[in-house]
Design an enzyme around this catalytic site. Sequence first.
Site, PDB file in Angstrom:
ATOM      1  N   LYS A  67       0.844  -1.195   0.000  1.00 50.91           N
ATOM      2  CA  LYS A  67       0.000   0.000   0.000  1.00 50.91           C
ATOM      3  C   LYS A  67       0.883   1.251   0.000  1.00 50.91           C
ATOM      4  CE  LYS A  67      -1.695   1.688   4.032  1.00 50.91           C
ATOM      5  NZ  LYS A  67      -1.424   3.115   4.258  1.00 50.91           N
ATOM      6  N   ASN A  68       1.928   1.239   0.842  1.00 54.53           N
ATOM      7  CA  ASN A  68       2.734   2.460   1.005  1.00 54.53           C
ATOM      8  C   ASN A  68       3.775   2.640  -0.092  1.00 54.53           C
ATOM      9  OD1 ASN A  68       1.165   3.004   3.172  1.00 54.53           O
ATOM     10  ND2 ASN A  68       2.641   2.354   4.705  1.00 54.53           N
ATOM     11  N   ARG A  81       0.746  14.427  12.945  1.00 52.39           N
ATOM     12  CA  ARG A  81       1.028  14.249  11.508  1.00 52.39           C
ATOM     13  C   ARG A  81       1.174  15.587  10.776  1.00 52.39           C
ATOM     14  NH1 ARG A  81      -1.607   8.953   9.225  1.00 52.39           N
ATOM     15  NH2 ARG A  81       0.482   8.773   8.367  1.00 52.39           N
ATOM     16  N   CYS A 111      -5.122   8.081   9.114  1.00 57.22           N
ATOM     17  CA  CYS A 111      -5.326   7.450  10.433  1.00 57.22           C
ATOM     18  C   CYS A 111      -5.089   8.478  11.538  1.00 57.22           C
ATOM     19  CB  CYS A 111      -4.320   6.319  10.613  1.00 57.22           C
ATOM     20  SG  CYS A 111      -4.906   4.755   9.980  1.00 57.22           S
ATOM     21  N   ARG A 171      -8.832  -0.157   4.519  1.00 57.90           N
ATOM     22  CA  ARG A 171      -7.965   0.856   3.896  1.00 57.90           C
ATOM     23  C   ARG A 171      -6.653   0.242   3.435  1.00 57.90           C
ATOM     24  NH1 ARG A 171      -6.380   5.402   7.397  1.00 57.90           N
ATOM     25  NH2 ARG A 171      -5.251   5.826   5.484  1.00 57.90           N
ATOM     26  N   ASP A 208       4.389   0.591  11.857  1.00 57.17           N
ATOM     27  CA  ASP A 208       3.141   0.005  11.347  1.00 57.17           C
ATOM     28  C   ASP A 208       2.915  -1.410  11.862  1.00 57.17           C
ATOM     29  OD1 ASP A 208       3.345   1.639   8.093  1.00 57.17           O
ATOM     30  OD2 ASP A 208       2.780   2.348  10.089  1.00 57.17           O
TER      31      ASP A 208
HETATM   32  C1  EPZ Z   1       4.194   6.951   6.098  1.00 53.71           C
HETATM   33  O1  EPZ Z   1       3.437   7.966   6.726  1.00 53.71           O
HETATM   34  C2  EPZ Z   1       3.257   5.746   6.001  1.00 53.71           C
HETATM   35  N1  EPZ Z   1       2.098   6.093   5.163  1.00 53.71           N
HETATM   36  C3  EPZ Z   1       2.779   5.350   7.399  1.00 53.71           C
HETATM   37  O2  EPZ Z   1       1.982   4.183   7.258  1.00 53.71           O
HETATM   38  C4  EPZ Z   1       4.011   5.010   8.247  1.00 53.71           C
HETATM   39  O3  EPZ Z   1       3.581   4.731   9.571  1.00 53.71           O
HETATM   40  C5  EPZ Z   1       4.976   6.200   8.261  1.00 53.71           C
HETATM   41  O4  EPZ Z   1       5.317   6.578   6.913  1.00 53.71           O
HETATM   42  C6  EPZ Z   1       6.263   5.878   9.009  1.00 53.71           C
HETATM   43  O5  EPZ Z   1       6.876   4.765   8.426  1.00 53.71           O
HETATM   44  C7  EPZ Z   1       2.237   6.076   3.817  1.00 53.71           C
HETATM   45  O6  EPZ Z   1       3.286   5.793   3.290  1.00 53.71           O
HETATM   46  C8  EPZ Z   1       0.996   6.405   3.027  1.00 53.71           C
HETATM   47  P1  EPZ Z   1       6.364  10.184   8.261  1.00 53.71           P
HETATM   48  P2  EPZ Z   1       4.021   9.492   6.805  1.00 53.71           P
HETATM   49  O7  EPZ Z   1       6.263  11.470   7.507  1.00 53.71           O
HETATM   50  O8  EPZ Z   1       4.730   9.791   5.545  1.00 53.71           O
HETATM   51  C9  EPZ Z   1       6.941  13.424  11.598  1.00 53.71           C
HETATM   52  C10 EPZ Z   1       0.113   2.795   7.627  1.00 53.71           C
HETATM   53  O9  EPZ Z   1      -0.388   2.295   8.643  1.00 53.71           O
HETATM   54  N2  EPZ Z   1       6.761  14.420  10.519  1.00 53.71           N
HETATM   55  O10 EPZ Z   1       7.545   9.309   8.038  1.00 53.71           O
HETATM   56  O11 EPZ Z   1       2.921  10.361   7.242  1.00 53.71           O
HETATM   57  C11 EPZ Z   1       5.600  12.773  11.947  1.00 53.71           C
HETATM   58  O12 EPZ Z   1       4.915  13.547  12.889  1.00 53.71           O
HETATM   59  C12 EPZ Z   1       0.587   4.238   7.648  1.00 53.71           C
HETATM   60  O13 EPZ Z   1       0.285   2.187   6.537  1.00 53.71           O
HETATM   61  C13 EPZ Z   1       6.975  15.755  10.811  1.00 53.71           C
HETATM   62  O14 EPZ Z   1       7.298  16.136  11.939  1.00 53.71           O
HETATM   63  O15 EPZ Z   1       5.055   9.317   7.992  1.00 53.71           O
HETATM   64  C14 EPZ Z   1       6.006  11.452  12.524  1.00 53.71           C
HETATM   65  O16 EPZ Z   1       6.332  11.635  13.895  1.00 53.71           O
HETATM   66  C15 EPZ Z   1       0.354   4.916   8.986  1.00 53.71           C
HETATM   67  N3  EPZ Z   1       6.796  16.687   9.823  1.00 53.71           N
HETATM   68  C16 EPZ Z   1       7.296  11.110  11.788  1.00 53.71           C
HETATM   69  O17 EPZ Z   1       7.718  12.315  11.133  1.00 53.71           O
HETATM   70  C17 EPZ Z   1       6.446  16.317   8.547  1.00 53.71           C
HETATM   71  O18 EPZ Z   1       6.319  17.200   7.667  1.00 53.71           O
HETATM   72  C18 EPZ Z   1       7.112  10.023  10.740  1.00 53.71           C
HETATM   73  O19 EPZ Z   1       6.175  10.503   9.815  1.00 53.71           O
HETATM   74  C19 EPZ Z   1       6.234  14.947   8.275  1.00 53.71           C
HETATM   75  C20 EPZ Z   1       6.401  14.014   9.283  1.00 53.71           C
END
Ligand code: EPZ
Length: 418
Positions: free
Chosen positions: A22-23, A121, A116, A397, A305
């Site tokens: 999915k990701n 986020r 989610c 989802r 995840d």
């Molecule tokens: C991706 O989300 C995945 N989703 C998530 O999977 C996964 O949990 C996550 O990466 C971490 O591996 C998709 O790929 C669609 P991040 P993303 O930006 O991109 C902080 C699932 O269950 N952050 O790596 O949103 C954020 O707060 C989903 O399949 C900032 O501070 O994750 C978090 O603490 C859930 N500022 C950390 O980074 C930003 O601009 C990781 O978030 C962006 C993120």
Amino acid sequence: MDKYIIEGGAPLYGSVRVQSAKNAVLPLLAASVLTEERVIIRRCPRICDVLHMTEILGELGCKTRFEGDALVIDGADAANHEIPAALAKEMRSSVFLLGSVVARFGKARIAYPGGCDIGLRPVDLHLKGLRRLNVRVEEEGGYINCASDRLKGAEIVLDCPSVGATENIMLASVKGEGTTVLRNAAKEPEIRDLQDFLNRMGAKVRGAGTGTVRIEGVRALHGVEYTPMPDRIEAGTFLIAAAMCGGEIAVEGASAENLAALIDKLREISCKIAVKDDKIYIKSDGERRSLRLIETMPYPGFPTDLQAPATALACICEGSAVIVENLFETRFKHVPELIRMGADVVVRGRAAFVRGVPALHGADVAAGDLRGGAALTLAAISAEGRSTVTDLSHIDRGYSGFEYKLAALGAKIRRIRV
Ligand code: EPZ
């Protein structure tokens, strides 16, 4: 509304083939906007997040259709740069479209993304990256407005290795002027998949998976046919299912390398695991030594995840365990429901303190998010007695045919409409 009816306690036997990730698929769909030519995503899972993404692509003017298990995207007529709030709020990955839409049209307008409810986020790193690439970014009234006469390469350092920000910056810069060097980039395998996909479209991207990604802008990208990587999180979910229920299963089409952190933990609690080609074999005779400590980390650390399924597993392991969720602020919504099944867990901030019990008992529980819903389903198929799981839209989802795959392995689970 549907719900699962589950009679727990059956061991699992047989084999299960995982879906495409999915990701990985979601950013590939965003990348398809970068060309006017046809894009074909083979083995595309018909999960709700993918279907929502095709709706968003449709709003932009792309034509999408499934041909068997392949999703065909024709973006020649795309002309709209605005993503409606109703769709943007459905899921997080709508934000990836900022980069590809502004690269295609020179402007983009999107409501703050949904997804989610697992934490704040923020998207500050996405917007910081776009600004560095010569994009004017204004946030007003819950919308993000982007505009750029010419995307220009830049040196960018991410404050944290955000998966989405890494992908957004890659998408925005592949057709930019000059070279972009992105440091402290996420190393997740899905980033490598996006790099391979973009390069098959004619882009010049290197370094994905190393923490520093170099993107040399090119003038145009052409169409591509592509099979995404397997879903490591779905694969891990089934491995944990076998560890919880006992039995012996093969997870096919998975990469053990992408699941090294989980496999190490499963061996630690005394599961027998063997790997041959793209099959991961797991055997569990019901002995589950303590998981001790799990700390979620960016890749290659333990994946956030799989935190919820691992927490469910910890509930029926010997001794006690501490589960630390370092990436998201509120990713323990499954814990109160596990407690209703007899689990002994206390959550304090980002840590869950688990004391193992011999077995959980059945209960009526509700999914609160995608991976928490999967965790509760695993708890129910391993518990003693009858359970129901509601709010299955969260599970739909990200998992295609979840109940069918579990039933095919011997779990006594069925889905009914209420
Ligand atoms: C991706 O989300 C995945 N989703 C998530 O999977 C996964 O949990 C996550 O990466 C971490 O591996 C998709 O790929 C669609 P991040 P993303 O930006 O991109 C902080 C699932 O269950 N952050 O790596 O949103 C954020 O707060 C989903 O399949 C900032 O501070 O994750 C978090 O603490 C859930 N500022 C950390 O980074 C930003 O601009 C990781 O978030 C962006 C993120």
